[in-house]
Write a protein that holds these residues in place. Structure first.
Motif, PDB file in Angstrom:
ATOM      1  N   LEU A   1      43.927  31.618  25.539  1.00  0.00           N
ATOM      2  CA  LEU A   1      43.199  31.206  24.440  1.00  0.00           C
ATOM      3  C   LEU A   1      44.310  30.903  23.276  1.00  0.00           C
ATOM      4  O   LEU A   1      45.057  31.739  23.027  1.00  0.00           O
ATOM      5  CB  LEU A   1      42.285  32.308  23.998  1.00  0.00           C
ATOM      6  CG  LEU A   1      41.242  32.346  24.825  1.00  0.00           C
ATOM      7  CD1 LEU A   1      40.313  33.507  24.478  1.00  0.00           C
ATOM      8  CD2 LEU A   1      40.326  31.238  25.163  1.00  0.00           C
ATOM      9  N   ASP A   2      44.078  29.878  22.505  1.00  0.00           N
ATOM     10  CA  ASP A   2      45.131  29.519  21.411  1.00  0.00           C
ATOM     11  C   ASP A   2      44.645  30.619  20.252  1.00  0.00           C
ATOM     12  O   ASP A   2      43.657  31.132  20.022  1.00  0.00           O
ATOM     13  CB  ASP A   2      44.639  27.971  20.737  1.00  0.00           C
ATOM     14  CG  ASP A   2      45.473  27.094  21.801  1.00  0.00           C
ATOM     15  OD1 ASP A   2      46.092  27.354  22.265  1.00  0.00           O
ATOM     16  OD2 ASP A   2      44.654  26.131  21.616  1.00  0.00           O
ATOM     17  N   PRO A   3      45.593  30.847  19.329  1.00  0.00           N
ATOM     18  CA  PRO A   3      45.380  31.723  18.112  1.00  0.00           C
ATOM     19  C   PRO A   3      44.407  31.193  17.355  1.00  0.00           C
ATOM     20  O   PRO A   3      44.200  30.105  17.199  1.00  0.00           O
ATOM     21  CB  PRO A   3      46.774  31.768  17.623  1.00  0.00           C
ATOM     22  CG  PRO A   3      47.750  31.095  18.341  1.00  0.00           C
ATOM     23  CD  PRO A   3      47.062  30.121  19.527  1.00  0.00           C
TER      24      PRO A   3
ATOM     25  N   PRO B   1      49.157  33.118  21.160  1.00  0.00           N
ATOM     26  CA  PRO B   1      48.018  32.809  22.314  1.00  0.00           C
ATOM     27  C   PRO B   1      47.905  34.101  23.028  1.00  0.00           C
ATOM     28  O   PRO B   1      48.928  34.878  23.257  1.00  0.00           O
ATOM     29  CB  PRO B   1      48.897  31.570  23.183  1.00  0.00           C
ATOM     30  CG  PRO B   1      49.973  31.120  22.200  1.00  0.00           C
ATOM     31  CD  PRO B   1      50.152  32.399  21.581  1.00  0.00           C
ATOM     32  N   ILE B   2      46.606  34.250  23.723  1.00  0.00           N
ATOM     33  CA  ILE B   2      46.141  35.622  24.385  1.00  0.00           C
ATOM     34  C   ILE B   2      45.904  35.251  25.833  1.00  0.00           C
ATOM     35  O   ILE B   2      44.888  34.023  25.896  1.00  0.00           O
ATOM     36  CB  ILE B   2      45.431  36.474  23.878  1.00  0.00           C
ATOM     37  CG1 ILE B   2      44.059  35.749  23.489  1.00  0.00           C
ATOM     38  CG2 ILE B   2      45.876  37.130  22.249  1.00  0.00           C
ATOM     39  CD1 ILE B   2      42.834  36.424  22.957  1.00  0.00           C
ATOM     40  N   HIS B   3      46.374  35.668  26.910  1.00  0.00           N
ATOM     41  CA  HIS B   3      45.902  35.614  28.204  1.00  0.00           C
ATOM     42  C   HIS B   3      44.797  36.600  28.594  1.00  0.00           C
ATOM     43  O   HIS B   3      45.214  37.865  28.543  1.00  0.00           O
ATOM     44  CB  HIS B   3      47.421  35.694  28.862  1.00  0.00           C
ATOM     45  CG  HIS B   3      46.970  35.701  30.352  1.00  0.00           C
ATOM     46  ND1 HIS B   3      47.621  36.335  31.533  1.00  0.00           N
ATOM     47  CD2 HIS B   3      46.280  34.574  31.032  1.00  0.00           C
ATOM     48  CE1 HIS B   3      47.087  35.938  32.650  1.00  0.00           C
ATOM     49  NE2 HIS B   3      46.659  34.929  32.458  1.00  0.00           N
ATOM     50  N   VAL B   4      43.794  35.868  28.660  1.00  0.00           N
ATOM     51  CA  VAL B   4      42.558  36.947  29.362  1.00  0.00           C
ATOM     52  C   VAL B   4      42.129  36.712  30.617  1.00  0.00           C
ATOM     53  O   VAL B   4      42.171  35.652  31.173  1.00  0.00           O
ATOM     54  CB  VAL B   4      41.487  36.646  28.074  1.00  0.00           C
ATOM     55  CG1 VAL B   4      41.953  37.167  26.772  1.00  0.00           C
ATOM     56  CG2 VAL B   4      41.000  35.158  27.930  1.00  0.00           C
ATOM     57  N   PHE B   5      41.577  37.510  31.146  1.00  0.00           N
ATOM     58  CA  PHE B   5      41.024  37.775  32.501  1.00  0.00           C
ATOM     59  C   PHE B   5      39.514  38.270  32.009  1.00  0.00           C
ATOM     60  O   PHE B   5      39.300  39.433  31.457  1.00  0.00           O
ATOM     61  CB  PHE B   5      41.580  38.656  33.625  1.00  0.00           C
ATOM     62  CG  PHE B   5      40.911  38.412  34.793  1.00  0.00           C
ATOM     63  CD1 PHE B   5      41.276  37.203  35.365  1.00  0.00           C
ATOM     64  CD2 PHE B   5      40.367  39.377  35.522  1.00  0.00           C
ATOM     65  CE1 PHE B   5      40.421  37.185  36.933  1.00  0.00           C
ATOM     66  CE2 PHE B   5      39.612  39.268  36.567  1.00  0.00           C
ATOM     67  CZ  PHE B   5      39.871  38.051  37.348  1.00  0.00           C
ATOM     68  N   ILE B   6      38.547  37.656  32.261  1.00  0.00           N
ATOM     69  CA  ILE B   6      37.090  37.767  31.848  1.00  0.00           C
ATOM     70  C   ILE B   6      36.211  37.974  33.263  1.00  0.00           C
ATOM     71  O   ILE B   6      36.290  37.208  33.806  1.00  0.00           O
ATOM     72  CB  ILE B   6      36.323  36.933  30.844  1.00  0.00           C
ATOM     73  CG1 ILE B   6      37.724  36.647  29.654  1.00  0.00           C
ATOM     74  CG2 ILE B   6      35.198  37.286  30.457  1.00  0.00           C
ATOM     75  CD1 ILE B   6      37.028  35.561  28.751  1.00  0.00           C
ATOM     76  N   THR B   7      35.362  39.147  33.139  1.00  0.00           N
ATOM     77  CA  THR B   7      34.542  39.277  34.238  1.00  0.00           C
ATOM     78  C   THR B   7      33.299  39.466  33.830  1.00  0.00           C
ATOM     79  O   THR B   7      32.988  40.122  32.517  1.00  0.00           O
ATOM     80  CB  THR B   7      35.120  40.452  35.369  1.00  0.00           C
ATOM     81  OG1 THR B   7      34.756  41.593  34.396  1.00  0.00           O
ATOM     82  CG2 THR B   7      36.275  40.232  35.706  1.00  0.00           C
ATOM     83  N   LEU B   8      31.948  39.041  34.429  1.00  0.00           N
ATOM     84  CA  LEU B   8      30.688  39.266  34.217  1.00  0.00           C
ATOM     85  C   LEU B   8      30.233  39.814  35.541  1.00  0.00           C
ATOM     86  O   LEU B   8      30.061  39.303  36.583  1.00  0.00           O
ATOM     87  CB  LEU B   8      30.046  38.211  33.906  1.00  0.00           C
ATOM     88  CG  LEU B   8      28.798  37.867  33.626  1.00  0.00           C
ATOM     89  CD1 LEU B   8      28.296  39.138  32.450  1.00  0.00           C
ATOM     90  CD2 LEU B   8      28.043  36.700  33.252  1.00  0.00           C
ATOM     91  N   THR B   9      29.905  41.077  35.505  1.00  0.00           N
ATOM     92  CA  THR B   9      29.239  41.472  36.611  1.00  0.00           C
ATOM     93  C   THR B   9      27.647  42.198  36.450  1.00  0.00           C
ATOM     94  O   THR B   9      27.440  42.445  35.266  1.00  0.00           O
ATOM     95  CB  THR B   9      29.868  43.142  36.798  1.00  0.00           C
ATOM     96  OG1 THR B   9      31.268  42.949  36.804  1.00  0.00           O
ATOM     97  CG2 THR B   9      29.592  43.804  38.152  1.00  0.00           C
TER      98      THR B   9
END
Length: 173
Positions: free
Chosen positions: A136-138, A63-71
């Motif tokens: 997110l799951d693999p 699993p991957i831990h993500v922080f997503i930004t939209l600027t």
């Protein structure tokens, strides 16, 4: 300080996250012309720019831990030292923006959002930057990120950034 005193003296809290450069994956994009697909309430939403987010080996099975930004409303340039410089475009208007993250095997989303499994995203906010955080799951095929504006015909430049510790790829679909 008591909670009651805190509430009297402060109305908001801001959290600043600082990530090292090797944890940032960014793409500069733009809603323009055909790619102004609007929100999922419109038949044209699938025309928005779309991006594949995929974990690379050896992290693809975790699993991957993500922080997503939209600027929105930013211009992009490289300085002579190779650093990225994001500056606000003062002449651009701020629009209500949002994003959806779909478990779509890393493919472009079709015209109907309800044909896809949504795993996250944001509400539409009239702000320079919005963000979401998730695990997110693999999935070897990856996920599809769809940044959108809420109203028809609202074009603007934007930067989509994903921050995480794993090896990932972020590519235009």
């Amino acid at each position: 300080m008591s909670w009651q005193d805190f509430q009297i003296h402060f109305r908001s809290i801001y959290v600043c996250r600082v990530y090292p450069p090797e944890m940032r994956y960014s793409i500069h994009g733009q809603w323009r012309g055909y790619s102004v697909g609007d929100c999922q309430d419109y038949d044209t939403w699938h025309q928005n720019p779309q991006y594949q987010l995929r974990a690379s080996d050896p992290d693809a099975s975790l699993p991957i831990h993500v922080f997503i930004t939209l600027t929105q409303g930013v211009s992009f340039s490289r300085t002579t030292a190779g650093f990225r410089n994001y500056q606000s475009s003062h002449d651009s208007m701020m629009f209500y923006i949002g994003m959806r993250i779909l478990k779509n095997r890393g493919r472009r989303a079709a015209y109907n959002i309800y044909l896809h499994e949504s795993v996250g995203g944001t509400d539409y906010v009239n702000s320079r930057e919005i963000s979401c955080e998730m695990v997110l799951d693999p999935d070897p095929k990856g996920y599809t990120i769809v940044p959108t504006t809420i109203h028809p015909g609202k074009g603007a430049p934007f930067v989509l950034s994903v921050f995480n510790k794993a090896s990932i790829s972020l590519e235009t679909l």
